[in-house]
Design an enzyme around this catalytic site. Structure first.
Site, mmCIF file in Angstrom:
data_model
loop_
_atom_site.group_PDB
_atom_site.id
_atom_site.type_symbol
_atom_site.label_atom_id
_atom_site.label_comp_id
_atom_site.label_asym_id
_atom_site.label_seq_id
_atom_site.Cartn_x
_atom_site.Cartn_y
_atom_site.Cartn_z
ATOM 1 C CG HIS A 1 3.773 -3.849 -0.232
ATOM 2 N ND1 HIS A 1 2.405 -3.924 -0.140
ATOM 3 C CD2 HIS A 1 4.017 -2.958 -1.208
ATOM 4 C CE1 HIS A 1 1.852 -3.117 -1.026
ATOM 5 N NE2 HIS A 1 2.801 -2.511 -1.688
ATOM 6 C CG ASP B 1 0.608 -5.394 2.486
ATOM 7 O OD1 ASP B 1 1.495 -4.830 3.150
ATOM 8 O OD2 ASP B 1 0.699 -5.606 1.258
ATOM 9 C CB SER C 1 0.947 0.313 -1.989
ATOM 10 O OG SER C 1 0.701 -0.845 -2.703
#
Ligand code: ARG
Ligand code: GLU
Length: 681
Positions: free
Chosen positions: A84, A205, A616
């Site tokens: 992402h 991810d 992230s």
């Protein structure tokens, strides 16, 4: 005596003495924490985490783009981050013919790695406490300027603890960063927005990039003559896996936390801001989703916008539930009452700060709400960004129109502008807007007229108008934008900024006050997108009534969720086949017993590290500083942890590095990438 005991217990509970893993620590001051880390399973030293004399872990961590983290995993500049985090880059290389979002992308050689204009990664060169220099009157801008060494570095001075401390951060910024690999979205974004902010999670991810430098290993603009960057340090990968209770450390760039604010701010978030923003984004999302489902091209065009809108939209909902559940407003009010009592009885220098903060927040509220509406109910209409950017010489219409649907934008404008007209205080509604609504009879009719007349609703109209030398400032979209900007410039922003800087000054005092009020509590500095260390351990948790959550997920869970007709849950055929034949090879783990084995592949795990947006892509490291996984999310019950951390339930979510390797090997068939990695077995 009983009463005394009770108040001690209450104070302890309030003060957070027992909050095990809360905190995001400054790497250069990690010496203060290193004993505790070592007691919990860290086997290296403070100097291994951060050093200015030798290569240390900080040299293997980067700020990726404007708000994610990445880590180096090879001597040739190979970098891991989340899918992402690389999403808009992956999207920008995608089309219906080369749909890397859907099918994944694997560069088979260095030549096939894809450049990404605008993307940069920043390494922290050093950080330095400059509080004394600032207090002696030096200007932050001058300190940063000097540290830039004539453009060699980027630098900034950041305030910590609301100006009770200042640090200089110096970065080296690389701008030639190429896409090496991305799994298909059915792995990298598996579960989509339905599973986002949730556990159990089954998302791979990750995405892979490579940093390029000039021949001297220095930053350089993209050039095909650039060579892979040779980092001072990269992480060894551990394939040993994780067990419940294992030490974990996260090294990355958390964006924003607000741990020391008053009940006023939490009340504003919970009862004013979140509900309005959630409602507005629900409307936008419904429109976008309907258009995406109707047209596969629109699905790609709006993929990145959709993901961004949905991510915060869902987080705010979880955050509100969490704040409600914890009673954060009430808890803070109780805390503030005892702070006030203490101040009045023994520390008069602090007795005015809370009443003043409260008064300032009261005054701020209408301005803060006006800003929320401005950003979520006015300027989200993309035609407005076109109007604002088209007047600038350097606007790139290609990149705008490539991902623009005037139909979607029109439908959104009708809804959000109607909300603005209804909900904004009259003094924040431009007269021009009201006149136009009256002229056309409704917001919808106004929007239709605007989209029909504006020259900015398509590439063709824009080019034709440009060729005919039509002044953009005469465009009806520009006129509307100008009217709103004027309201913002005159009615909203000045007073908002004034009050906000008052509030910041008051927090300087209140922060100091809280430290004096609770001399034994350790206060971590709120996150501000500077490099931090968080540490904790791999842990499941107890959720709602009767539900216990395990600390890891497996391929079995992916297959339980498999549903070919739903885009977000459509497991790749290759993976189905691997599952069917149980052909896991070296990636198999046994979750059964020796007598009754059950073979599967690990996918994700959770741990107690305190993280937030910006973390992230952060490396999740074991006690030896080896890579166990990549951080990518928090659980539903953790979404309020920017404001209150609940160590019982707060968990970060990481993709297990073994699932990353499995995907590279078995889905991408790109195991040649392993040649440049280093593994500890
Ligand atoms: N919630 C994670 C974060 O805050 C992951 C978001 C990306 N995934 C998604 N389905 N939108 O950024
Ligand atoms: N997914 C978040 C990000 O993009 C990190 C998760 C969180 O907010 O904890 O930064």
């Amino acid at each position: 005596m009983k009463k005394f005991l009770f108040s001690i217990v209450a104070l302890l509970a309030l003060s957070g003495v027992a909050r095990a893993d809360e905190g995001m620590w400054l790497p250069s001051l990690i010496g203060d924490k290193i004993k505790d880390m070592q007691a919990k399973g860290f086997r290296l030293t403070a100097e291994d985490i951060y050093s200015i004399n030798q290569a240390s872990m900080k040299d293997a961590v980067v700020l990726f783009g404007g708000g994610c983290t990445g880590e180096l995993i090879s001597a040739e500049g190979l970098l891991l981050t989340n899918h992402h985090c690389g999403y808009s880059q992956i999207q920008s290389h995608s089309s219906l013919e080369h749909d890397y979002l859907t099918n994944g992308f694997w560069a088979l050689s260095r030549e096939e790695e894809l450049p990404n204009p605008g993307l940069s990664v920043s390494f922290l060169v050093r950080m330095e406490d400059v509080t004394e220099r600032i207090n002696a009157g030096e200007k932050a801008a001058d300190i940063a300027d000097e540290a830039r060494e004539d453009g060699r570095y980027s630098a900034s001075v950041e305030s910590l603890y609301y100006g009770n401390q200042y640090f200089l951060f110096v970065y080296e910024v690389f701008r030639d960063v190429r896409l090496v690999a991305a799994p298909p979205s059915s792995i990298g974004k598996f579960g989509g927005d339905t599973d986002n902010w949730m556990w159990p999670r089954h998302t791979g991810d990750f995405s892979i990039f490579r940093i390029y430098a000039d021949k001297d290993n220095k930053p350089a603009a993209y050039s095909k003559d650039n060579v892979p960057y040779r980092p001072k340090k990269f992480f060894t990968i551990s394939t040993k896996g994780v067990e419940q209770g294992d030490f974990t450390m996260i090294y990355g760039f958390p964006g924003t936390t607000r741990r020391y604010v008053t009940s006023d701010f939490v009340d504003y978030t919970l009862n004013h801001s979140n509900p309005v923003k959630i409602d507005l984004r629900t409307k936008r999302l419904n429109t976008i989703i309907a258009a995406q489902e109707a047209d596969p091209e629109v699905r790609i065009m709006y993929a990145s916008k959709h993901a961004n809108i949905a991510n915060a939209w869902k987080k705010w909902q979880g955050e509100s539930l969490g704040l409600e559940r914890l009673g954060t407003v009430q808890k803070k009010q109780t805390y503030e009452a005892s702070f006030q009592k203490w101040a009045e009885s023994s520390r008069p220098e602090y007795k005015d700060v809370l009443p003043q903060l409260h008064a300032a927040y009261d005054e701020l509220l209408p301005y803060a709400m006006a800003r929320d509406l401005y950003s979520e109910a006015f300027s989200v209409v993309e035609l407005m960004s076109a109007a604002s950017n088209a007047t600038r010489g350097n606007w790139n219409p290609d990149s705008f129109y490539k991902n623009y649907s005037a139909e979607i934008d029109r439908d959104i404008a009708v809804q959000v502008w109607a909300t603005y007209a209804e909900q904004a205080e009259p003094r924040f509604v431009p007269a021009y807007f009201t006149e136009q609504i009256e002229k056309y009879g409704s917001v919808e009719a106004l929007v239709d007229a605007l989209f029909a007349e504006s020259n900015l609703t398509s590439r063709e109209k824009f080019e034709a108008a440009k060729a005919a030398c039509v002044d953009i400032k005469e465009d009806p979209a520009y006129k509307l934008l100008a009217a709103f900007s004027e309201i913002s410039r005159n009615e909203i922003t000045p007073r908002y900024n004034e009050l906000n800087s008052q509030i910041t000054t008051l927090y300087h005092t209140y922060m100091q006050g809280q430290m004096d009020f609770e001399p034994n509590r350790i206060f971590f500095p709120d996150a501000n997108l500077t490099l931090r260390v968080a540490y904790g351990s791999v842990q499941g948790y107890e959720g709602d009534d009767a539900i216990s959550y395990k600390h890891f997920t497996t391929l079995d869970g992916i297959m339980e969720k498999d549903s070919p007709e739903v885009y977000d849950y459509d497991v790749p055929d290759r993976l189905r086949e691997i599952y069917r034949t149980k052909d896991y090879g070296r990636w198999a783990i046994n979750t059964g017993t020796e007598e009754k084995p059950h073979l599967t592949v690990p996918v994700a795990f959770i741990a107690t590290n305190h993280t937030t947006g910006g973390n992230s892509g952060s490396p999740v490291l074991n006690g030896d500083g080896e890579l166990l996984g990549i951080n990518f999310d928090r659980t539903w019950l953790s979404t309020m942890s920017d404001l209150e951390f609940d160590s019982e339930v707060c968990r970060n979510i990481a993709v297990d590095i073994r699932f990353v390797l499995f995907t590279i090997d078995r889905i991408g068939e790109a195991d040649y990438l392993f040649d440049e990695m280093v593994f500890s077995e």
